[in-house]
Design an enzyme around this catalytic site. Structure first.
Site, PDB file in Angstrom:
ATOM      1  N   HIS A 122       0.844  -1.205   0.000  1.00 22.43           N
ATOM      2  CA  HIS A 122       0.000   0.000   0.000  1.00 22.43           C
ATOM      3  C   HIS A 122       0.880   1.256   0.000  1.00 22.43           C
ATOM      4  CE1 HIS A 122      -3.411   2.599   1.359  1.00 22.43           C
ATOM      5  NE2 HIS A 122      -2.439   3.235   1.996  1.00 22.43           N
ATOM      6  N   GLU A 123       1.942   1.246   0.791  1.00 25.63           N
ATOM      7  CA  GLU A 123       2.838   2.408   0.837  1.00 25.63           C
ATOM      8  C   GLU A 123       3.624   2.551  -0.467  1.00 25.63           C
ATOM      9  OE1 GLU A 123       2.457   4.477   3.284  1.00 25.63           O
ATOM     10  OE2 GLU A 123       1.049   3.077   4.182  1.00 25.63           O
ATOM     11  N   HIS A 126       1.557   4.339  -2.926  1.00 19.70           N
ATOM     12  CA  HIS A 126       1.593   5.795  -2.775  1.00 19.70           C
ATOM     13  C   HIS A 126       2.794   6.388  -3.523  1.00 19.70           C
ATOM     14  CE1 HIS A 126      -1.770   6.573  -0.217  1.00 19.70           C
ATOM     15  NE2 HIS A 126      -1.328   5.884   0.808  1.00 19.70           N
ATOM     16  N   GLU A 203      -6.106   7.219  -1.004  1.00 21.89           N
ATOM     17  CA  GLU A 203      -6.028   6.016  -0.169  1.00 21.89           C
ATOM     18  C   GLU A 203      -6.727   4.838  -0.847  1.00 21.89           C
ATOM     19  OE1 GLU A 203      -4.210   5.548   2.380  1.00 21.89           O
ATOM     20  OE2 GLU A 203      -3.566   7.627   2.612  1.00 21.89           O
TER      21      GLU A 203
END
Length: 275
Positions: A122-123, A126, A203
């Site tokens: 997930h990071e 980003h 997100e």
């Protein structure tokens, strides 16, 4: 982004109409942006008390990052660990080549290795989406306005006392500063509405990219549910005005317009294809 640009344009135009030279307004806005651009990563590490860790110190986490970066064709970010007991992970930095992922000890203790891998994915998402750069650019003026509102509010309280001997100068000055602070607070609040909506959208996009990267959306869904269990989520946001993208935010009311993250059940439903 269009609404946010309109808010910022109105603020800058207001300063010009108030008599501030255009050159000063442009220079001030540029300085605010540069200060945020170059200080975000350092401030985020200081606020979370994070320290860089090498592959020798944390071989398992670095091995996961190596794998994820190979899958995403992404330069490997720096890794830092925070002693914070609240479960979270943050991505900070100006670009793909100057980014740091911060993992808290609380997150490591709560998740399985597979779930932690999904969080790091997930990071990484980003980073792929350049979300930190976008949020840094988008939030700089709003954060400055919020700081200005707080500072002028404190000054307005002190101004009458500082100039009491020259009554009514102190009162007039205090009212002027108070009005300026109120205007900054209103502008900051209005600017934060599209900012928070932008953050929620990024997100959801990072959740989807992480699921696609690993092919295991259930692991990230499980991690999100675990992180939101019990009293682990803090009541206050450690970021405090620093544009760092975290896995979860502090507790907010469901559906709040000022929430930086979508409701966890919305995120889980999207990941599992039921929402």
């Amino acid at each position: 982004m269009t609404l946010l640009a309109a808010v910022y344009a109105a603020v800058l135009a207001g300063l010009v109409l108030a008599g501030v030279p255009v050159l000063w307004v442009v220079a001030g806005a540029a300085l605010v942006l540069l200060a945020q651009w170059f200080s975000t990563e350092r401030l985020a590490r200081r606020m979370t008390r994070a320290r860089y860790v090498t592959a020798e110190q944390e071989p398992e986490l670095h091995a996961v990052l190596d794998r994820l970066c190979a899958l995403a064709d992404q330069p490997k970010p720096r890794l830092a660990l925070s002693p914070d007991p609240a479960p979270n992970a943050y991505t900070v930095g100006r670009s793909r080549r100057s980014v740091t992922i911060i993992v808290t000890e609380g997150l490591r203790r709560r998740l399985t290795p597979e779930e932690l891998t999904s969080v790091l994915a997930h990071e990484i998402a980003h980073v792929l989406h350049r979300d930190v750069a976008v949020m840094t650019l988008a939030s700089s003026l709003a954060i400055f306005l919020a700081s200005a509102a707080k500072g002028t509010g404190q000054l307005a309280v002190r101004a009458p006392a500082l100039f009491l001997e020259e009554f009514p100068v102190g009162i007039v000055l205090g009212l002027g500063v108070l009005l300026g602070g109120a205007a900054a607070a209103v502008a900051s609040f209005v600017a934060h509405l599209p900012l928070r909506a932008l953050s929620r959208a990024r997100e959801l996009a990072a959740d989807r990219t992480a699921a696609d990267l690993l092919g295991q959306p259930g692991q990230l869904a499980s991690a999100l549910l675990k992180v939101h269990e019990g009293a682990g989520i803090p009541l206050t946001d450690l970021r405090r005005g620093v544009p760092a993208l975290g896995l979860v935010a502090c507790r907010t009311r469901k559906g709040s317009l000022m929430a930086t993250h979508p409701d966890v059940h919305t995120r889980v439903a999207r990941l599992l294809g039921t929402g």
